[in-house]
Each structure stands twice: as structure tokens, then as C-alpha cells.
Design a protein around this motif. Structure first.
Motif, short mmCIF file in Angstrom:
data_model
loop_
_atom_site.label_atom_id
_atom_site.label_comp_id
_atom_site.label_asym_id
_atom_site.label_seq_id
_atom_site.Cartn_x
_atom_site.Cartn_y
_atom_site.Cartn_z
N ASP A 130 39.57 45.56 42.16
CA ASP A 130 40.35 46.23 41.13
C ASP A 130 40.66 45.29 39.97
O ASP A 130 40.75 44.07 40.15
CB ASP A 130 41.64 46.81 41.71
N LEU A 131 40.85 45.88 38.79
CA LEU A 131 41.01 45.10 37.56
C LEU A 131 42.31 44.29 37.50
O LEU A 131 42.25 43.09 37.20
CB LEU A 131 40.91 46.04 36.36
N PRO A 132 43.48 44.87 37.79
CA PRO A 132 44.72 44.09 37.64
C PRO A 132 44.75 42.83 38.50
O PRO A 132 45.04 41.72 38.02
CB PRO A 132 45.82 45.08 38.05
N ARG A 133 44.46 42.98 39.80
CA ARG A 133 44.48 41.80 40.69
C ARG A 133 43.37 40.83 40.30
O ARG A 133 43.55 39.61 40.35
CB ARG A 133 44.34 42.22 42.15
N GLY A 134 42.22 41.37 39.95
CA GLY A 134 41.09 40.51 39.60
C GLY A 134 41.37 39.66 38.37
O GLY A 134 41.02 38.47 38.33
N LEU A 135 42.01 40.26 37.36
CA LEU A 135 42.33 39.51 36.15
C LEU A 135 43.37 38.42 36.44
O LEU A 135 43.27 37.29 35.96
CB LEU A 135 42.84 40.45 35.06
N PHE A 136 44.37 38.77 37.27
CA PHE A 136 45.40 37.78 37.59
C PHE A 136 44.80 36.61 38.36
O PHE A 136 44.97 35.44 37.96
CB PHE A 136 46.52 38.44 38.41
N TRP A 137 44.11 36.90 39.46
CA TRP A 137 43.58 35.82 40.29
C TRP A 137 42.43 35.10 39.59
O TRP A 137 42.21 33.90 39.82
CB TRP A 137 43.15 36.34 41.65
N GLY A 138 41.71 35.79 38.70
CA GLY A 138 40.68 35.12 37.92
C GLY A 138 41.28 34.07 37.00
O GLY A 138 40.73 32.97 36.85
N ALA A 139 42.40 34.41 36.36
CA ALA A 139 43.08 33.45 35.49
C ALA A 139 43.61 32.27 36.30
O ALA A 139 43.48 31.10 35.87
CB ALA A 139 44.22 34.13 34.74
N GLY A 142 40.66 30.03 37.19
CA GLY A 142 40.24 29.17 36.08
C GLY A 142 41.21 28.02 35.85
O GLY A 142 40.81 26.88 35.61
N PHE A 143 42.51 28.31 35.93
CA PHE A 143 43.54 27.30 35.70
C PHE A 143 43.48 26.19 36.76
O PHE A 143 43.42 25.00 36.43
CB PHE A 143 44.91 27.96 35.71
N THR A 144 43.49 26.58 38.03
CA THR A 144 43.49 25.58 39.10
C THR A 144 42.15 24.83 39.17
O THR A 144 42.11 23.66 39.54
CB THR A 144 43.80 26.21 40.46
N SER A 145 41.08 25.51 38.80
CA SER A 145 39.78 24.84 38.77
C SER A 145 39.74 23.79 37.66
O SER A 145 39.20 22.69 37.84
CB SER A 145 38.66 25.86 38.55
N HIS A 149 39.92 21.16 40.22
CA HIS A 149 38.75 21.67 40.95
C HIS A 149 39.20 22.47 42.17
O HIS A 149 38.59 22.39 43.24
CB HIS A 149 37.84 20.54 41.41
N ALA A 150 40.27 23.23 42.01
CA ALA A 150 40.87 23.94 43.15
C ALA A 150 40.85 25.45 42.93
O ALA A 150 41.82 26.15 43.20
CB ALA A 150 42.30 23.45 43.38
N GLY A 151 39.72 25.95 42.46
CA GLY A 151 39.63 27.39 42.21
C GLY A 151 39.32 28.22 43.44
O GLY A 151 39.41 29.45 43.39
N GLY A 152 38.97 27.57 44.53
CA GLY A 152 38.56 28.30 45.74
C GLY A 152 39.62 29.22 46.32
O GLY A 152 39.35 30.41 46.54
N PRO A 153 40.83 28.74 46.59
CA PRO A 153 41.84 29.62 47.20
C PRO A 153 42.16 30.87 46.40
O PRO A 153 42.21 31.97 46.97
CB PRO A 153 43.06 28.70 47.34
N PRO A 154 42.37 30.80 45.06
CA PRO A 154 42.61 32.05 44.32
C PRO A 154 41.44 33.02 44.41
O PRO A 154 41.65 34.24 44.54
CB PRO A 154 42.82 31.58 42.88
#
Length: 252
Positions: A130-139, A142-145, A149-154
Motif C-alpha cells: 500500500d502507498l501510505p506505509r510504503g512511502l513512509f518506510w521508503g523514506a 533512504g534516510f537510514t541507508s 547503510h542501515a536501510g534493511g530493517p525499514p
């Protein structure tokens, strides 16, 4: 190029763990940077690791080029651009310890909850992309990555409840992070984290990274779907606990 043998005692195992994670054993990657940071500064460790990640991405994207979920990729990547930009702008301001602590708490809570749910029932209804959760966790991804380099958990928190076939799950992560790592190059250059010494050191570690990535692919293809997801959740708990420990230590 770094020639100190002590450096490679930490760097080689770190690159092997990252390669296994890139091959599909998600969660191991978050152990890599702390391990390499035992022998060089965290900033230099991240700069050395980025080119290695990009080489490993070539292997995983090629291997899983036919098995990835287009909708998830199209939702996550635009949001990841925003997260990377925020990570770049706040790189000098944001406490790595605070980010690691919050990410660790979220990861452990999510993974434990999913393990309990799936152990209590054989049929846990998968979620949708779904779009809302995907946009949040995608952001967040990107931030933690960008900063660690910690984009894996999100990514896992968003995608794993969808219960995608394991090859599609791994392939989607390969495409997402293959693109995200290229997006991180200009900010890393702007932050002064790319140097000739770091690039030549990364090049010396490329063969180890490629071999470990193929080993990860080989292992994933021989693990059943249920065992695979249970293993990833368990690794996420361990990695989350490590992030909490690092975060608390850093804040103290």
C-alpha cells in the motif's frame, strides 16, 4: 590503499557478512559496519563499504533480474530519494546513536510481533503493497541507508508482511538497494567521504564481496520459504538488539 593487516582482520569478515546479506540472508548486513568500525572510523568504514555494496548489487540484481516486485519498487524509491536528501542535509546534525536506538527498538518490536503471530497461527494473512506505509518506510529506508547503510530493517518491516515468494522478496530488495546506493554517491562525495585511499581499499575487497554474495544466493535457494522468513525475523531481532545496544552506548 590501507595496508595495515589489522584492518583486514575486521574488514574481510564484514564484507563477507555484507555479501551473504546481499545474496538474500537479510539482516547480516547491519553487523558489517560496526565490525569494520572496530578497525577504522565509522565514517571511513561507510565510505569504504559503499563501492563494495555497489559491486555486490550488480551480482544480486543480475541474479534476481526476473524476480522482483515492480509495485513495491515504484512505491519505495521516490520516498527513498526524500529520505536520502534528509540524511544528507542532516548528516552533521543527526545523532547516529539516536537513529540506531530508534531503529533497533522498531526492528525488535516488529520482528517479535511477527514471530509470535506466525507461531500462533499457520495462516497469517499477507498485507498489500500500500502507498501510505510504503512511502513512509521508503523514506525511512533512504534516510537510514544514507547515514548508516542501515536501510534493511525499514525495508523488511514494510515488505516482509506481504509474504512474497522468497526470491521475489530478495530480488525486490536487490533492485531497491541497487538504485539507492547509486543515489548515495553524490551526497557521499559532497560530504567528503570518497577518497583515493578508500576507493583502492574497497577495490582490494571486491573479490571477497562478490564471492560472499554468490554464497548467499546459493544458500537462499536451498532454504524453504517458511524457514527463510523465520530466520530473517530472528536475525532482525538480533540485529535490532545490536542497534539498541549501540544506540544506548552512543547516547551514554
Amino acid at each position: 590503499m590501507i595496508t595495515d593487516p589489522i584492518f583486514y582482520l575486521g574488514a574481510v569478515p564484514a564484507v563477507i557478512l555484507m555479501g551473504l546479506a546481499k545474496g538474500g540472508l537479510s539482516g547480516l548486513s547491519l553487523l558489517s559496519l560496526p565490525l569494520m568500525a572496530l578497525v577504522v572510523s565509522p565514517v571511513q568504514a561507510a565510505a569504504i563499504m559503499l563501492p563494495i555494496l555497489m559491486v555486490q548489487d550488480v551480482v544480486t540484481v543480475w541474479v534476481y533480474r526476473h524476480t522482483w516486485d515492480r509495485r513495491n519498487v515504484l512505491i519505495i524509491l521516490p520516498a527513498a530519494v526524500v529520505g536520502i536528501l534528509i540524511g544528507y542535509l542532516w548528516a552533521a546534525e543527526v545523532s547516529d546513536a539516536a537513529v540506531r536506538l530508534s531503529l533497533g527498538i522498531i526492528s525488535v518490536t516488529f520482528a517479535v510481533r511477527r514471530l509470535v503471530l506466525e507461531r500462533g497461527s499457520n495462516e497469517v494473512a499477507p498485507t498489500k503493497a500500500d502507498l501510505p506505509r510504503g512511502l513512509f518506510w521508503g523514506a525511512v529506508c533512504g534516510f537510514t541507508s544514507m547515514i548508516a547503510h542501515a536501510g534493511g530493517p525499514p525495508f523488511q518491516i514494510y515488505v516482509m508482511p506481504q509474504r512474497l515468494p522468497q526470491t521475489i522478496f530478495v530480488g525486490t530488495g536487490a533492485v531497491v538497494f541497487g538504485i539507492i546506493n547509486w543515489m548515495k554517491v553524490p551526497p557521499y562525495i559532497a560530504l567528503g567521504q570518497i577518497s583515493a585511499e578508500n576507493l583502492t581499499t574497497a577495490a582490494a575487497l571486491f573479490p571477497v564481496g562478490i564471492a560472499a554474495t554468490y554464497a548467499g544466493v546459493w544458500l537462499v535457494r536451498r532454504i524453504s520459504g517458511r524457514v527463510f522468513y523465520t530466520s530473517v525475523y530472528a536475525l532482525l531481532v538480533l540485529v535490532g538488539a545490536k542497534l539498541v545496544f549501540d544506540g544506548v552506548s552512543g547516547l551514554l
